[in-house]
Design an enzyme around this catalytic site. Structure first.
Site, short mmCIF file in Angstrom:
data_model
loop_
_atom_site.label_atom_id
_atom_site.label_comp_id
_atom_site.label_asym_id
_atom_site.label_seq_id
_atom_site.Cartn_x
_atom_site.Cartn_y
_atom_site.Cartn_z
N ILE A 131 0.84 -1.21 0.00
CA ILE A 131 0.00 0.00 0.00
C ILE A 131 0.87 1.25 0.00
O ILE A 131 1.87 1.31 0.70
CB ILE A 131 -0.86 0.03 1.30
CG1 ILE A 131 -1.69 -1.25 1.44
CG2 ILE A 131 -1.74 1.27 1.38
CD1 ILE A 131 -2.81 -1.39 0.45
N TRP A 171 10.42 -2.54 8.38
CA TRP A 171 9.89 -1.72 7.29
C TRP A 171 10.39 -0.29 7.28
O TRP A 171 10.10 0.46 6.37
CB TRP A 171 8.35 -1.71 7.31
CG TRP A 171 7.74 -1.54 8.67
CD1 TRP A 171 7.19 -2.53 9.43
CD2 TRP A 171 7.62 -0.34 9.44
NE1 TRP A 171 6.74 -2.02 10.62
CE2 TRP A 171 6.99 -0.67 10.65
CE3 TRP A 171 7.99 1.00 9.23
CZ2 TRP A 171 6.72 0.26 11.65
CZ3 TRP A 171 7.73 1.93 10.21
CH2 TRP A 171 7.10 1.57 11.41
N LYS A 174 14.68 -11.83 4.45
CA LYS A 174 13.22 -11.64 4.48
C LYS A 174 12.94 -10.18 4.86
O LYS A 174 13.15 -9.75 5.98
CB LYS A 174 12.54 -12.55 5.51
CG LYS A 174 11.03 -12.54 5.28
CD LYS A 174 10.21 -12.81 6.52
CE LYS A 174 9.90 -11.63 7.36
NZ LYS A 174 9.02 -10.60 6.79
N GLY A 230 11.67 -5.20 16.16
CA GLY A 230 11.22 -4.89 17.51
C GLY A 230 11.78 -5.86 18.54
O GLY A 230 12.17 -6.99 18.23
N LEU A 283 21.46 -23.33 19.34
CA LEU A 283 22.77 -22.76 19.72
C LEU A 283 23.41 -22.03 18.53
O LEU A 283 24.55 -22.29 18.15
CB LEU A 283 23.69 -23.84 20.26
CG LEU A 283 23.36 -24.28 21.68
CD1 LEU A 283 24.29 -25.37 22.15
CD2 LEU A 283 23.42 -23.12 22.67
N GLU A 327 19.37 -6.14 16.33
CA GLU A 327 19.30 -4.68 16.44
C GLU A 327 17.84 -4.35 16.73
O GLU A 327 16.99 -4.50 15.85
CB GLU A 327 19.76 -4.01 15.14
CG GLU A 327 21.19 -4.31 14.73
CD GLU A 327 22.24 -3.65 15.62
OE1 GLU A 327 21.86 -2.95 16.58
OE2 GLU A 327 23.43 -3.86 15.37
N GLY A 376 14.65 -2.32 19.50
CA GLY A 376 13.97 -1.03 19.68
C GLY A 376 14.71 -0.05 20.57
O GLY A 376 15.78 -0.34 21.09
N CYS A 382 14.51 3.62 14.96
CA CYS A 382 14.86 2.99 16.24
C CYS A 382 15.58 3.96 17.15
O CYS A 382 15.44 3.91 18.35
CB CYS A 382 15.72 1.76 15.97
SG CYS A 382 17.16 2.11 14.96
N GLU A 431 8.00 2.11 23.23
CA GLU A 431 8.44 2.66 21.95
C GLU A 431 7.20 2.96 21.10
O GLU A 431 6.47 2.05 20.72
CB GLU A 431 9.33 1.64 21.24
CG GLU A 431 9.97 2.20 20.00
CD GLU A 431 10.79 1.17 19.25
OE1 GLU A 431 10.38 0.00 19.18
OE2 GLU A 431 11.84 1.55 18.70
N GLY A 481 19.45 -4.65 22.02
CA GLY A 481 20.11 -5.53 21.06
C GLY A 481 21.28 -6.33 21.60
O GLY A 481 21.69 -6.19 22.75
P1 NAP Z 1 9.04 -6.36 13.82
O1 NAP Z 1 7.59 -6.46 13.93
O2 NAP Z 1 9.87 -6.94 14.91
O3 NAP Z 1 9.43 -6.99 12.41
C1 NAP Z 1 10.75 -7.01 11.92
C2 NAP Z 1 10.89 -8.14 10.94
O4 NAP Z 1 10.76 -9.38 11.64
C3 NAP Z 1 9.81 -8.15 9.86
O5 NAP Z 1 10.38 -8.59 8.66
C4 NAP Z 1 8.82 -9.15 10.41
O6 NAP Z 1 7.96 -9.73 9.48
C5 NAP Z 1 9.77 -10.17 11.00
N1 NAP Z 1 9.16 -11.08 11.97
C6 NAP Z 1 8.04 -10.91 12.71
N2 NAP Z 1 7.80 -12.01 13.47
C7 NAP Z 1 8.78 -12.89 13.21
C8 NAP Z 1 9.09 -14.19 13.68
N3 NAP Z 1 8.34 -14.82 14.57
N4 NAP Z 1 10.19 -14.81 13.21
C9 NAP Z 1 10.98 -14.20 12.31
N5 NAP Z 1 10.74 -12.97 11.81
C10 NAP Z 1 9.67 -12.30 12.26
O7 NAP Z 1 9.52 -4.85 13.68
P2 NAP Z 1 8.89 -3.74 12.72
O8 NAP Z 1 7.61 -3.29 13.32
O9 NAP Z 1 8.94 -4.20 11.33
O10 NAP Z 1 9.99 -2.58 12.85
C11 NAP Z 1 10.00 -1.67 13.86
C12 NAP Z 1 10.94 -2.10 14.97
O11 NAP Z 1 12.26 -2.26 14.46
C13 NAP Z 1 11.05 -1.05 16.04
O12 NAP Z 1 11.00 -1.65 17.31
C14 NAP Z 1 12.41 -0.43 15.80
O13 NAP Z 1 12.99 0.17 16.92
C15 NAP Z 1 13.19 -1.60 15.32
N6 NAP Z 1 14.39 -1.17 14.58
C16 NAP Z 1 15.62 -1.32 15.17
C17 NAP Z 1 16.76 -0.87 14.50
C18 NAP Z 1 18.12 -1.01 15.14
O14 NAP Z 1 19.10 -0.94 14.41
N7 NAP Z 1 18.23 -1.20 16.45
C19 NAP Z 1 16.65 -0.29 13.23
C20 NAP Z 1 15.38 -0.17 12.66
C21 NAP Z 1 14.25 -0.62 13.35
P3 NAP Z 1 6.55 -9.06 9.07
O15 NAP Z 1 6.87 -8.21 7.92
O16 NAP Z 1 5.64 -10.15 8.74
O17 NAP Z 1 6.09 -8.27 10.26
#
Ligand code: NAP
Length: 492
Positions: free
Chosen positions: A29, A153, A177, A231, A246, A252, A254, A286, A387, A460
């Site tokens: 979208i 995303w 992925k 997240g 293991l 990385e 939130g 993040c 967050e 992280g």
């Molecule tokens: P998310 O919900 O944790 O999703 C991240 C990725 O993980 C997506 O591709 C998601 O797939 C996948 N995923 C979800 N459940 C999974 C599972 N059970 N097993 C394997 N993969 C799985 O995070 P988001 O909402 O996309 O992104 C926002 C978060 O990312 C925030 O918390 C932000 O702080 C964090 N972030 C951290 C950094 C850093 O460098 N520290 C940088 C950027 C973002 P789907 O597409 O199906 O949801």
């Protein structure tokens, strides 16, 4: 204007082969107006299995290639990204809503990451370790084989590159992925990678649900490491699955980062940095500086100027060059941000500016939310602890440095921090006391691929970027070369 973003075909890349995903379909979208950009068929666990087994075969040969040969391929990918820069940036703006300025910077950063990792690879030295006996001792790094990469995303092409480039440099195959909401720029990057002549099988790009394709990657016995950005809740799930195997992971996660203004700060510079730190990318970052700590003595004056500056921010379409705050990634995410603000109000928070969706026909169908400042809540409130991942800044005041540091650190997260002061001693003292992987002093949200990035506490595990970033995608092995001419005396 929109037609210039070339939308990829509904095909996924499975170990060098482009084909329609065999799983469920989802619509991508455009969050600026809710229109459907395209449909993408997801990867299934069977696609993951095929990508991993063919990736393992491809990595065996790739891992034996000389560093400069692998580096040459990384440069070709960087050339491809640079050659398609505008097209990639426009596509990412459509898929994520972000401003073209931001997506252009992310594309440039992705190309820079491939170049940097190529250079780091060519200058990556193994260690001869100091001998402590009659052996020559050394430590070498070997490829892991197949690495899983899972990205969120908010900054797709940059986070994809941050994992693919060092993993390939280290001699691995990568199964990536991207997030279900924003797969398009990752698929466009995959085309560039295949067009660059990289041996087939080394990179697979498998869009799909986290609970299906993501989970299959993490649990696959042939995947030797997972590098995840996303997240903390998902990160914890992945860490549990990795513990069963293991398997090493890089996580990385939130953040809920404090930005601290000291009494002697240059107010104009601090306000500009704070605005950029929280409202660029519409707060979907993040490292967003989402908790602002002001000295009580200057809080009123500072807040008056800050609120006026926030009210002046230009909200609009990501392709409009004047836009500073673009739509959020998805209407569902906008609603989640709005829910946080409503709960803050109900808890007694005072919304000083923003706190709703912008009015006007141009915003009606988009996932817009106004840049918001909330005061009057304690640091322990959910608004200051959770967050929100949107354009929402919480303001807190302080009188004493010890109390300030204690409250800034009172968070499960430890990703980043901003300090605004003219006194380098204050900056040094406080920077060393804050729990954060990155501290910005008189600046915010600046990034360099050569500077390691990591999170503390629930932000992280492991490190990305930097010259040693490649080592994170290797297995280390130590070799002892016996130098004694005589047999071991123990054997008599
Ligand atoms: P998310 O919900 O944790 O999703 C991240 C990725 O993980 C997506 O591709 C998601 O797939 C996948 N995923 C979800 N459940 C999974 C599972 N059970 N097993 C394997 N993969 C799985 O995070 P988001 O909402 O996309 O992104 C926002 C978060 O990312 C925030 O918390 C932000 O702080 C964090 N972030 C951290 C950094 C850093 O460098 N520290 C940088 C950027 C973002 P789907 O597409 O199906 O949801």
């Amino acid at each position: 204007m929109l037609a210039e973003a070339v939308v990829p075909a509904d095909e996924i890349l499975v170990a060098g082969e482009w084909r329609r995903g065999s799983g469920a379909e989802s619509k991508s979208i455009d969050p600026a107006d809710g229109s459907v950009i395209t449909t993408v068929h997801h990867a299934t666990a069977e696609d993951v299995d095929e990508a991993v087994s063919r990736g393992a075969e491809a990595s065996a040969e790739w891992g034996r290639r000389l560093p400069h040969e692998r580096a040459r391929h990384l440069h070709r990918i960087a050339d491809g990204i640079e050659g398609a820069a505008e097209r990639l940036a426009r596509l990412q703006t459509r898929d994520t809503g972000k401003t073209l300025k931001e997506t252009s910077a992310l594309v440039a950063s992705a190309a820079g990451t491939f170049r940097y990792m190529a250079a780091a690879l060519e200058t990556f030295d193994e260690e001869l370790t100091a001998p402590r006996g009659s052996s020559l001792t050394m430590s070498v790094h070997e490829p892991i084989g197949v690495v899983g990469a899972i990205t969120p995303w908010n900054s797709p092409i940059a986070s994809d590159a941050q994992k693919i480039a060092p993993a390939l440099a280290a001699g691995n195959a990568v199964v990536l992925k991207p997030a279900e909401w924003t797969p398009l720029v990752s698929l466009a990057l995959a085309r560039i990678i295949t067009d660059s002549g990289l041996p087939p099988g080394l990179v697979s790009v498998l869009p799909g649900r986290g609970s299906v394709a993501g989970d299959a990657i993490v649990r696959h016995p042939g995947v030797g490491k997972v590098s995840f950005t996303g997240g903390t809740t998902t990160g914890r799930l992945i860490a549990h699955a990795a513990a069963d195997k293991l398997m090493p992971v890089t996580l990385e996660l939130g953040g809920k980062s404090p930005t601290i203004v000291f009494e002697d700060a240059d107010i104009e510079a601090a306000i500009a940095g704070i605005l950029f730190g929280i409202y660029s990318s519409s707060g979907q970052s993040c490292i967003a500086g989402s908790r602002l700590f002001l000295p009580s003595a200057r809080a009123e004056e500072f807040l008056e100027r800050l609120v006026k500056a926030v009210a002046r921010l230009r909200i609009g379409h990501g392709l409009d060059p004047a836009t500073q705050v673009a739509p959020l990634v998805h209407h569902r995410h906008r609603d989640s941000v709005a829910g946080h603000v409503e709960r803050a109000r109900a808890a007694g928070g005072e919304v000083l500016v923003g706190g709703g969706v912008p009015e006007g026909d141009v915003y009606a169908d988009g996932a817009y939310y106004l840049p918001t400042v909330i005061a009057g809540l304690d640091n322990s409130s959910p608004t200051c602890q959770e967050e929100i991942f949107g354009p929402v800044l919480s303001v807190l005041t302080y009188d004493d440095e010890d109390d300030l540091v204690a409250r800034a650190n009172d968070s499960v997260y430890g990703l980043a921090c901003g300090l605004w002061t003219r006194d380098y001693r204050t900056a040094w003292r406080v920077a060393r006391r804050i729990d954060a992987g990155t501290v910005w002093i008189n600046t915010y949200k600046q990034f360099s691929i050569s500077t390691p990035f990591s999170g503390m506490k629930e932000s992280g595990l492991g490190t990305e970027k930097g010259r040693r970033g490649i080592a994170e995608y290797t297995r280390q092995k130590s070799l002892y070369w016996g130098l004694d001419e005589a047999p071991h005396p123990w054997a008599g």
